[in-house]
Every structure is written in C-alpha cells, then in structure tokens.
Write a protein that holds these residues in place. Structure first.
Motif, short mmCIF file in Angstrom:
data_model
loop_
_atom_site.label_atom_id
_atom_site.label_comp_id
_atom_site.label_asym_id
_atom_site.label_seq_id
_atom_site.Cartn_x
_atom_site.Cartn_y
_atom_site.Cartn_z
N LEU A 176 42.52 32.51 37.91
CA LEU A 176 42.52 31.37 36.98
C LEU A 176 42.89 30.08 37.71
O LEU A 176 42.27 29.02 37.48
CB LEU A 176 43.50 31.63 35.83
N VAL A 177 43.89 30.15 38.57
CA VAL A 177 44.28 28.95 39.33
C VAL A 177 43.15 28.49 40.22
O VAL A 177 42.81 27.30 40.30
CB VAL A 177 45.55 29.24 40.16
N GLN A 178 42.51 29.42 40.94
CA GLN A 178 41.42 29.06 41.84
C GLN A 178 40.22 28.51 41.07
O GLN A 178 39.59 27.52 41.49
CB GLN A 178 41.01 30.29 42.66
N ALA A 191 32.07 20.98 48.47
CA ALA A 191 32.38 21.96 49.52
C ALA A 191 33.70 22.68 49.22
O ALA A 191 33.82 23.90 49.40
CB ALA A 191 32.45 21.26 50.87
N LYS A 192 34.68 21.87 48.79
CA LYS A 192 35.97 22.48 48.44
C LYS A 192 35.83 23.41 47.24
O LYS A 192 36.43 24.50 47.18
CB LYS A 192 36.98 21.38 48.13
N LEU A 197 35.63 28.89 44.88
CA LEU A 197 34.87 29.93 44.17
C LEU A 197 34.68 31.16 45.05
O LEU A 197 34.67 32.30 44.56
CB LEU A 197 33.52 29.38 43.72
N THR A 198 34.51 30.95 46.35
CA THR A 198 34.43 32.08 47.27
C THR A 198 35.74 32.86 47.27
O THR A 198 35.75 34.11 47.32
CB THR A 198 34.11 31.59 48.69
N ALA A 199 36.84 32.13 47.20
CA ALA A 199 38.15 32.79 47.15
C ALA A 199 38.31 33.58 45.85
O ALA A 199 38.89 34.67 45.83
CB ALA A 199 39.26 31.75 47.26
N VAL A 200 37.77 33.03 44.73
CA VAL A 200 37.80 33.76 43.46
C VAL A 200 37.05 35.08 43.59
O VAL A 200 37.51 36.14 43.16
CB VAL A 200 37.20 32.91 42.33
N ARG A 202 36.42 36.76 46.34
CA ARG A 202 37.15 37.66 47.24
C ARG A 202 38.33 38.30 46.52
O ARG A 202 38.59 39.50 46.65
CB ARG A 202 37.61 36.89 48.47
N THR A 203 39.04 37.49 45.75
CA THR A 203 40.17 38.03 44.99
C THR A 203 39.73 39.08 43.99
O THR A 203 40.38 40.11 43.80
CB THR A 203 40.91 36.89 44.26
N GLY A 204 38.60 38.81 43.34
CA GLY A 204 38.07 39.78 42.39
C GLY A 204 37.70 41.10 43.05
O GLY A 204 37.97 42.18 42.50
N ARG A 205 37.08 41.02 44.21
CA ARG A 205 36.71 42.25 44.92
C ARG A 205 37.96 43.03 45.35
O ARG A 205 38.00 44.26 45.26
CB ARG A 205 35.85 41.91 46.13
N GLU A 206 38.95 42.30 45.83
CA GLU A 206 40.20 42.96 46.21
C GLU A 206 40.86 43.62 45.00
O GLU A 206 41.44 44.71 45.10
CB GLU A 206 41.15 41.96 46.84
N ALA A 207 40.76 42.94 43.86
CA ALA A 207 41.34 43.51 42.63
C ALA A 207 40.62 44.79 42.24
O ALA A 207 41.25 45.77 41.79
CB ALA A 207 41.25 42.49 41.50
N LEU A 208 39.29 44.82 42.39
CA LEU A 208 38.54 46.04 42.08
C LEU A 208 38.96 47.19 42.99
O LEU A 208 39.09 48.34 42.54
CB LEU A 208 37.04 45.78 42.21
#
Length: 341
Positions: A176-178, A191-192, A197-200, A202-208
């Motif tokens: 949510l923060v990202q 770009a930022k 969004l790329t970090a979101v 990645r975080t989602g994949r790690e969560a899975l």
C-alpha cells in the motif's frame, strides 16, 4: 433434512425405546408383580441416554419397591445394570457420581424379602459398582481425548493465524505504501513511479512465496504412501500397495495421498475391513488410483458420506473422475482418475 439423516441422528433414541419395550414385555412375562413394575423398568431403560439419572432413579425405585413387596423377577436386575452403566457413561461427571450412592440401598431393598447371603449381596453390589466404573472411566477418557484434540486444533489455528497475520499484514502495508507513493509521483516522475510499481510486484511475489511456505504446514511433510500403508497395517488392516507412477507434481501427489488416505480410513471405519489393496498407476488417461477393500461392502442404496464427497471434490478440482461401489468379490471399490496435466 432428509429422512435418512433424521433417522440416523435419532438411532440411539429408537434403540433405547426398543430396549425399553423389550424390557417391559420380559418383566411382564416373567415377573409376578403388577404391570406398573414392568412399565417402570421399561421406561427407566428407555431414558438411559437422554435422561440417565432420572431413568436410573425410576428403575431403581421400581426395583426397590418390587423387592420390598416381594415381587422379584430375573429381568429387572439386568435392566438396572444397564441403567447404572449408562449413568456412568452419559451424564456429566458430577451427575454420574450419584450412581454409587444409589447402588447400595437399591440392592439391599431388592434382597430384603429373600434369604440371600452376605456374600451374594456384596457380590451384587460389587458387580453394579463395576458396571458404573467401566462406564464412568470410558466417558472420562473420551472427554480427556476430546479436550486434547480441541486444544491441539486451537493451538494450530492460533499458530496459523499468527503466521498469516504477520505475513499478510506486513506485506499488504508495504504494498500500500509503495502503490501510494507511485501514485503521487506518477505524473512528475514516471521513472520513479515505475520503480515503485516494480517494487510492489516484487513484494507481491515474495508474499506468494511466503504464503506457500505457510500453507505447506497444512500439508503432510512427506506424502509417503508406503508409510501410510504401514500405519494402516499396524492399526489392524493389511494393505497391499502397488505404485507405478512417479514424477507427479506436488498438487497431484498430495491429491493421490489424500484420496488413498480417506479411502483406507473409510474401509477400516465403515467397512470393518481387515485387508485392502491400493493401486496407483500411470496410464494414457492419467493417474489411476484404485482402492478395494474386503470388508462388508456398501448397503443397498447407500448414500455418499463426507469422505467420498471430499474425494469427489478433490478429484473434480483437478479435472478427474470418481467411480465407487461394491467390489467384484465383495467389499467396497473406489477408482479415481486424475489427469497428468
């Protein structure tokens, strides 16, 4: 509610009523007393599971009155033994403790008009107390087992809830923060925003990955059919296992394990089988799972229970099919076909 389920839920009530009717007829035929004695014995016995204390009080009162009046028979004492065992088994521990208090006066009153020896009276009291003690010990052991099982389930639920809360709560907050930050800079700094969004993602994949690790705790560590067959054999049902299927995917291997596990459990519990055969073979259709027991087999027009329903649902999720019914040589046969892909 279906008629079959309604009858199943009340089967003990019907049995108790039948037991009471049989006792009434037996006492009326063999006793010398009035019919109200037979009726009291029968009604008290019919109440043995629904109201065991009241039923035993009634039966004992009738037994004492008949003994004091000189009306004895051979059936009433046996009915009273069944009643004292039920009093030890069915009510709470506090109510069950009324049983030993009622035994001695009941036996003394029953023998009051007979020339019974002290040894005979003491033996009868001992036998009555033994029947109560067996019922009491059985009920308390069952209660302890249920408490242990409930505590284990509650502990596991708490652990899983804690794991899921820690994982999901942390991950969702980070995402949510990202996502919020990317929305803020979307127009001014694309770009930022893309980086966030790329970090979101990645975080989602790690969560899975973490979620899969947590859910693995609900699966058997090693769905080993050989070990399952050994456990069933040790429990009293010999299992002949044949496995000619390898390299199964995780979900498919787990499904095969659960299906065989449920089928063998049903064979032992419902079919009272002493032996069963299990076959897991790869074919052109997919993986064929067949479990055949040599138990008493299904009743005519049998209804599918929760176990078979669970097997069917598990197979349908994977696109498979289920066939079950009586075996060629008796017993029960289950065949499940699961596609490989």
């Amino acid at each position: 509610m279906s008629v079959a389920r309604w009858l199943s839920e009340r089967r003990w009530l019907f049995f108790d009523v039948l037991l009471g009717v049989v006792a009434f007829v037996a006492v009326a035929q063999t006793g010398r007393g009035p019919l109200w004695i037979a009726a009291g014995v029968g009604v008290g016995l019919a109440m043995r599971t629904r109201a065991p204390l009241a039923g035993y009080l009634l039966g004992t009162a009738v037994l004492m009155t008949g003994g004091l009046l000189g009306f004895t028979d051979v059936v009433s004492p046996y009915a009273n033994v069944i009643g004292i065992h039920a009093l030890g088994t069915h009510p709470s521990a506090r109510r069950s403790l009324c049983g030993p208090v009622l035994v001695v006066p009941g036996v003394l009153a029953y023998y009051s008009q007979e020339a019974a020896s002290t040894a005979a009276i003491a033996g009868t009291v001992f036998f009555w107390l033994l029947a109560w003690a067996v019922g009491f010990a059985t009920a308390r052991a069952r209660e302890r087992s249920e408490l242990v099982n409930r505590a284990a389930v509650a502990e596991e639920r708490t652990r899983m809830a804690r794991e899921l809360h820690d994982l999901v709560g942390h991950t969702v907050n980070v995402m949510l923060v990202q996502a919020g930050a990317s929305r803020v800079v979307l127009d001014s700094d694309p770009a930022k925003a893309k980086e966030l969004l790329t970090a979101v993602e990645r975080t989602g994949r790690e969560a899975l990955d973490e979620l899969d690790r947590v859910l693995c705790a609900l699966r058997p560590d090693d769905p080993d059919l050989t070990r399952l067959a050994s456990r069933m054999t040790e429990a009293g049902m010999a299992v002949d296992l044949r496995v000619e299927a390898g390299g199964l995917s995780g979900p498919l291997e787990l499904a095969v394990y659960r299906i065989v596990q449920e089928a063998l459990t049903n064979a032992m519990t419902h079919g009272k089988a002493r032996s069963a055969s299990v076959s897991v073979v790869s074919s052109a259709e997919g993986v064929e799972v067949e479990v055949a027991d040599r138990g008493r087999g299904p009743r005519p027009g049998y209804r599918v229970g929760r176990g078979l329903t669970g097997i069917t649902e598990r197979a349908e999720v994977l696109g498979g099919s289920v066939v079950h019914g009586g075996g060629d040589g008796g017993g029960f046969r289950l065949r499940v076909v699961l596609p490989l892909a």
